[in-house]
Design an enzyme around this catalytic site. Structure first.
Site, short mmCIF file in Angstrom:
data_model
loop_
_atom_site.label_atom_id
_atom_site.label_comp_id
_atom_site.label_asym_id
_atom_site.label_seq_id
_atom_site.Cartn_x
_atom_site.Cartn_y
_atom_site.Cartn_z
N PHE A 1 7.62 -3.43 4.76
CA PHE A 1 8.14 -3.38 6.13
C PHE A 1 6.99 -3.01 7.05
CE2 PHE A 1 9.96 -1.81 9.99
CZ PHE A 1 11.06 -2.63 10.21
N ASP B 1 -1.24 0.07 5.99
CA ASP B 1 -0.19 0.44 6.94
C ASP B 1 0.30 1.85 6.61
OD1 ASP B 1 2.09 0.88 8.38
OD2 ASP B 1 3.02 -1.05 7.95
N LYS C 1 4.50 6.27 14.31
CA LYS C 1 5.57 7.23 13.99
C LYS C 1 5.18 8.70 14.24
CE LYS C 1 8.61 4.76 10.77
NZ LYS C 1 9.89 4.77 11.48
C1 LIG Z 1 5.39 1.15 7.19
C2 LIG Z 1 5.86 0.77 8.56
N1 LIG Z 1 5.11 -0.05 9.31
C3 LIG Z 1 5.48 -0.43 10.54
C4 LIG Z 1 6.67 0.03 11.09
C5 LIG Z 1 7.06 -0.42 12.47
O1 LIG Z 1 6.98 0.67 13.35
P1 LIG Z 1 7.73 0.62 14.77
O2 LIG Z 1 9.20 0.72 14.50
O3 LIG Z 1 7.17 1.82 15.50
O4 LIG Z 1 7.36 -0.64 15.41
C6 LIG Z 1 7.49 0.88 10.33
C7 LIG Z 1 8.77 1.36 10.87
O5 LIG Z 1 9.62 1.85 10.19
C8 LIG Z 1 7.07 1.27 9.04
O6 LIG Z 1 7.82 2.07 8.28
#
Ligand SMILES: Cc1ncc(COP(=O)(O)O)c(C=O)c1O
Length: 445
Positions: free
Chosen positions: A150, A259, A288
């Site tokens: 994700f 990520d 986050k």
């Molecule tokens: C690992 C990871 N990358 C990217 C995102 C996307 O972040 P955002 O919701 O701030 O766009 C999330 C969101 O849960 C995430 O868990």
């Protein structure tokens, strides 16, 4: 005995339900709410609802509040910045707040090489920047992503996101060029292998099949991965996985994009989760917990990789001064309060307690995690190991009703991710409820 949680009205109470009804008529139906928790306020590890119930926050506001709700030092930094200036686009002018943060991030991110940072407003924007930067720097167009990953919901990031069909349905075509490969999910190995006898077949598969049959490695710009899959189920790769992935990437001249949006900022007991595997990525994405709930995304790259030129990428609000001072305060608090140590200490204790619950339980298939990023996978029974999504959801909802705000991830995993400030007393209080609820749900089979 802990003073928390405090349940004064069985949730959802009347005020909560009133708001939920209004929300249904006014707010986009694209959200999936876990349960009708209507937040009134938060303090450290406790979140209070509009009916006066106080819950132990075991999900840190969707893993954004690593230093807890409303940390006084974060609030004070934001307030004093409010008195100075709220905005002046960093794409057009300069200010201290963004440079100071870039300097600190360069110190705490893995690798002693020179780095540069790009700031956006969210996780998905941090990923978009990484994708574009990888394309710019390499002049290549292909990427490798992971099944169950994700990475966000804007079209570039969504092209990598592969954890639920609902996230992608009706949105094709996405960005072309992304090939997904299996993530090292040892409890449910997609190749039906067993670690360590598998000898990391999941890595050889990329080299022997993906690169030899249909994805020319010389056209691949980057491999984008989560060091621990978050939404995909709190899946922890085996010990040498990333070392081997890096070897493979180096062999073909491919960049590694890490990520850390969910797993970073101290969550696993290290500043960034990839440090648990001793690997230094070329590009790292954070968001986050970075600014304790204020919108901020950061893409930090080797200086020699971040070589794009003026006009190639920018965002009006990216690196907003309020978010930047909040992030700098978060980093200071993690250092001063030794929260990396606390994440390891409390996380080890939670893992041990859940492991012993698993021994006695028929419906806990797997317990895994690092620091305070812990997953408890719920199954129908230990023989068939089939994911039991309804049971996981029942455990989540009943825990919430009794005062522990936990949420699920993957198909049937309960995710345990309290703020890094959590105390043993609150951990014990929350675990007693979760353990009780697991036993209750198990009996109802
Ligand atoms: C690992 C990871 N990358 C990217 C995102 C996307 O972040 P955002 O919701 O701030 O766009 C999330 C969101 O849960 C995430 O868990």
């Amino acid at each position: 005995m802990s003073a928390y949680p405090k349940i004064v009205v069985t949730p959802p109470g009347p005020k909560a339900m009133e708001l939920v009804k209004k929300d249904e008529s006014l707010i986009s139906p694209s959200y999936v709410r876990f349960y009708p928790l209507v937040v009134e306020s938060g303090k450290d590890c406790i979140v209070k609802d509009v009916d006066g119930n106080e819950y132990i926050d075991f999900n840190s506001g969707l893993v954004c509040l690593n230093v807890g709700h409303n940390h006084p030092k974060v609030i004070s930094a934001i307030k004093s910045q409010c008195n100075r200036f709220l905005h002046y686009s960093n794409t057009d002018v300069y200010y201290n707040e963004v440079v100071n943060l870039a300097e600190t991030l360069s110190e705490i991110t893995p690798g002693s090489f020179d780095k540069k940072a790009y700031f956006g407003n969210s996780g998905t924007e941090a990923i978009e920047a990484a994708i574009k930067l990888a394309k710019w720097h390499t002049r290549k167009q292909l990427f490798i992503g992971f099944i169950s990953g994700f990475h966000g919901r804007t079209v570039g990031a969504l092209s990598f996101t592969a954890s639920k069909p609902a996230q992608r349905r009706h949105f094709f075509p996405l960005m072309p060029g992304v090939t997904h490969v299996p993530y090292p999910y040892c409890y449910r190995c997609p190749f039906h292998q067993t670690y360590p006898d598998c000898h990391y077949w999941c890595i050889d598969f990329i080299d022997d099949f993906v690169f030899k049959k249909y994805v020319p490695p010389e056209d691949v710009a980057a491999i984008l991965f989560e060091p621990i899959q978050g939404e995909g189920g709190y899946v922890v790769p085996p010990p040498e996985y990333f070392e081997r992935l890096k070897k493979l990437a180096d062999k073909h001249g491919i960049l590694l994009v890490d990520d850390e949006v969910q797993a970073g900022m101290g969550r696993t007991g290290k500043w960034f989760a990839i440090e648990n595997w001793n690997v230094e990525p070329d590009i790292l994405c954070s968001a986050k917990a970075l600014a304790s709930g204020l919108p901020l995304g950061a893409t930090i790259a080797k200086a020699k990789v971040m070589d794009w030129i003026g006009g190639s990428h920018a965002s009006t609000f990216g690196g907003n001064p309020l978010s930047c001072v909040a992030a700098s305060a978060v980093i200071s608090v993690i250092k001063e309060e030794r929260l990396l140590e606390n994440a390891t200490k409390q996380g080890t204790y939670i893992l041990k307690r859940l492991e012993s619950l698993k021994e006695k339980s028929e419906i806990i298939g797997d317990v895994r995690g690092k620091g305070l990023m812990i997953g408890m996978e719920i199954v129908e029974n230990k023989e068939n190991e089939k994911p039991a999504a309804k049971k996981a959801s029942e455990i989540m909802t009943r825990s919430w009703k009794r005062g522990v705000a936990v949420i699920t991830c993957g198909v049937s995993t309960v995710r345990i991710a309290p703020p890094l400030t959590i105390t043993r007393e609150l951990v014990d209080a929350a675990l007693e409820i979760i353990e009780d609820v697991v036993k209750e749900v198990e009996k109802e089979e």
